[in-house]
Scaffold this motif. Structure first.
Motif, mmCIF file in Angstrom:
data_model
loop_
_atom_site.group_PDB
_atom_site.id
_atom_site.type_symbol
_atom_site.label_atom_id
_atom_site.label_comp_id
_atom_site.label_asym_id
_atom_site.label_seq_id
_atom_site.Cartn_x
_atom_site.Cartn_y
_atom_site.Cartn_z
ATOM 1 N N ILE A 388 0.824 -1.200 0.000
ATOM 2 C CA ILE A 388 0.000 0.000 0.000
ATOM 3 C C ILE A 388 0.863 1.257 0.000
ATOM 4 N N ASP A 389 0.487 2.210 -0.839
ATOM 5 C CA ASP A 389 1.098 3.538 -0.832
ATOM 6 C C ASP A 389 0.226 4.432 0.047
ATOM 7 N N ILE A 390 0.799 4.955 1.138
ATOM 8 C CA ILE A 390 0.005 5.783 2.048
ATOM 9 C C ILE A 390 0.101 7.271 1.705
ATOM 10 N N GLY A 391 0.858 7.606 0.666
ATOM 11 C CA GLY A 391 0.872 8.960 0.140
ATOM 12 C C GLY A 391 1.818 9.932 0.803
ATOM 13 N N LEU A 394 5.041 8.457 6.395
ATOM 14 C CA LEU A 394 4.670 8.363 7.807
ATOM 15 C C LEU A 394 4.409 6.919 8.229
ATOM 16 N N SER A 395 5.044 5.981 7.551
ATOM 17 C CA SER A 395 4.786 4.579 7.830
ATOM 18 C C SER A 395 5.139 4.186 9.265
ATOM 19 N N THR A 396 6.293 4.634 9.747
ATOM 20 C CA THR A 396 6.696 4.278 11.110
ATOM 21 C C THR A 396 5.784 4.927 12.137
ATOM 22 N N PRO A 411 6.066 -1.316 9.729
ATOM 23 C CA PRO A 411 6.184 -0.223 8.754
ATOM 24 C C PRO A 411 6.967 -0.651 7.527
ATOM 25 N N GLY A 412 6.872 0.145 6.465
ATOM 26 C CA GLY A 412 7.582 -0.163 5.228
ATOM 27 C C GLY A 412 9.063 -0.441 5.398
ATOM 28 N N LEU A 425 3.242 0.426 3.194
ATOM 29 C CA LEU A 425 2.823 -0.535 4.206
ATOM 30 C C LEU A 425 2.523 -1.858 3.520
ATOM 31 N N ARG A 426 2.877 -2.946 4.170
ATOM 32 C CA ARG A 426 2.440 -4.260 3.692
ATOM 33 C C ARG A 426 1.210 -4.677 4.473
#
Length: 467
Positions: A388-391, A394-396, A411-412, A425-426
């Motif tokens: 997933i691309d969260i745009g 801020l993955s962490t 997180p990524g 994100l997975r």
């Protein structure tokens, strides 16, 4: 050479970071297991020099972690990773109603019980033996070899070793052919535990990019030619985590390049049978040359509790692996091997179950992603997960906020070297639909927390470190 801590954090991610941001980054590494309990962190002075930050910033960051129970500090001594009292260690069983998205695995196939019953006479016939089977039961090796042959890579039972899962297979390969200090080419992103195995065996990792659209094959081949790595670890079918599949023509070219530079290709086929609607089936990479060592597993098509994997390689490699295997194990459980023989005799039933469950899980994740502003899900024709691309990077932060919502979400950067891919994100598509829907609702709430500036301090929740 930089410290492992900064390598995991990613220097670009923490450039100019204040004490609180730095502490959050280290906390995230501890919570998802990239920093282990008891591991020694760099001294304040050394970390300040490495990050080009003031020592007071590092002192404050370590102080925040110390007050929350994530490190222990000795005056004039070391700083070591700990966990707060009452928190579960990474990898332990989840408690309460936490949903764990760090594990992409389905429940067992409906045929597992019947296969177990059918396997008992086979097991009974083995009671008069020693119970050890270093290479694996001949019947199971025949079944695995036949499956390779059906897929386009003619294989004999003598070219197969049965292992206790795919990761066990990777570790056996690295024990047999590994060379400490050599380079290993890895995809970026990739399966985290493979990265850890390569690190443990002393390899220096060289990344090559993969995205949902596939591999940068020019970069991949150029890296092989220039770096000449000793091994390369690849996931060519329904790549974990991106879901990409390497085309046939690129497989042949890659195997030829690797053979010319003396690189062993360790090809992970754990996800190969997880097809939903890809529409085509590439030939195994092992069909293209003897320098390919393939690993596979029953865990994704039958059940995670079936600790059965295998290695396919040319006979000289098989002989080397069998020579070193007794140094740490004497074989794989016979009961599970007997069950696997029965399961592999009915692959159409196994793959039909997998396709149906993955299709349902994918639909639930797609619906959840569509309700989160800024998120996008790429086409996912099979595999374990959606990348997933969260745009926004801020993955962490989202991973930390998700723990407050009883959602365990790596997180990524967990899937990379160097702490990159903070926009990703997975999300597994392996959960039952109702569970996946619940997970996506919690994810949406956690995203609202992040975007609204809510605290991501996991000590505010009693069980925030559950994984």
């Amino acid at each position: 050479m930089g410290s492992r801590l900064v390598e995991q954090l990613g220097a670009t991610n923490i450039a100019g970071a204040g004490a609180a941001t730095l502490a959050d980054g280290i906390r995230a590494l501890i919570l998802d297991g990239r920093l282990t309990v008891g591991e020694r962190l760099p001294s304040e002075r050394a970390l300040a020099l490495e990050l080009r930050r003031s020592r007071s910033t590092i002192t404050r960051a370590y102080g925040l972690l110390d007050s929350d129970g994530y490190v222990s500090r000795l005056h004039g001594g070391s700083t070591r990773v700990t966990l707060p009292h009452g928190h579960a260690a990474p990898g332990s069983d989840a408690i309460d109603d936490a949903i764990d998205l760090s594990i992409a695995s389905m429940d067992s196939t409906p045929g597992l019980y019947d296969a177990t019953v059918r396997s008992l006479p086979r097991l009974a016939a083995l009671r008069g033996t020693s119970g050890y089977s270093l290479q694996g039961l001949p019947e199971l090796r025949d079944a695995v070899a036949q499956r390779f042959t059906e897929r386009g890579a003619p294989t004999s039972a003598e070219e197969i070793i049965i292992t206790s899962g795919a990761l066990n297979a990777v570790n056996l390969i690295l024990t047999g052919i590994g060379r400490r200090g050599e380079r290993a080419l890895v995809e970026q992103p990739t399966f985290p535990h493979a990265l850890e195995a390569l690190h443990r065996h002393g390899y220096r990792l060289v990344p090559t990019p993969v995205d949902v659209d596939g591999w940068d094959t020019r970069h991949l081949n150029d890296t092989l030619l220039s770096v000449r790595p000793h091994v390369a670890y690849l996931i060519p079918d329904f790549h974990n985590p991106t879901g990409a599949t390497l085309p046939d023509e690129e497989r042949s070219r890659l195997v030829t390049t690797a053979r010319n530079v003396g690189t062993h290709l360790i090809v992970d086929e754990t996800t190969t049978e997880l097809d939903i609607d890809r529409g085509w089936s590439p030939a195994p990479m092992g069909a293209n040359g003897p320098n390919v060592i393939t690993v596979g597993s029953m865990s994704k098509i039958a059940w995670g509790g079936m600790r059965i994997g295998w290695i396919r390689a040319e006979r000289s490699i098989i002989a080397r692996l069998l020579a070193v295997r007794p140094s740490f194990e004497l074989g794989t459980a016979l009961l599970e091997q007997c069950i696997a023989v029965e399961l592999l005799s009915d692959m159409p039933a196994l793959t039909a179950h997998v396709r149906r469950r993955l299709q349902e899980g994918r639909a639930a994740v797609e619906a959840g992603v569509a309700r989160i502003p800024g998120f996008s899900m790429p086409p996912t024709p099979g595999g374990l997960s959606a990348w997933i691309d969260i745009g926004t990077p801020l993955s962490t932060a989202l991973s930390l906020a998700a723990r407050e919502r009883r959602l365990i979400l790596p997180p990524g950067p967990r899937f990379t070297t160097g702490g990159v891919l903070e926009r990703r994100l997975r999300i597994p598509i392996t959960l039952p639909p109702e569970r996946a829907t619940d997970a996506m609702q919690r994810l949406a709430l956690a995203w609202d927390d992040v975007r609204g500036g809510a605290s991501s301090r996991p000590d505010e929740l009693e069980h925030a470190a559950v994984i």
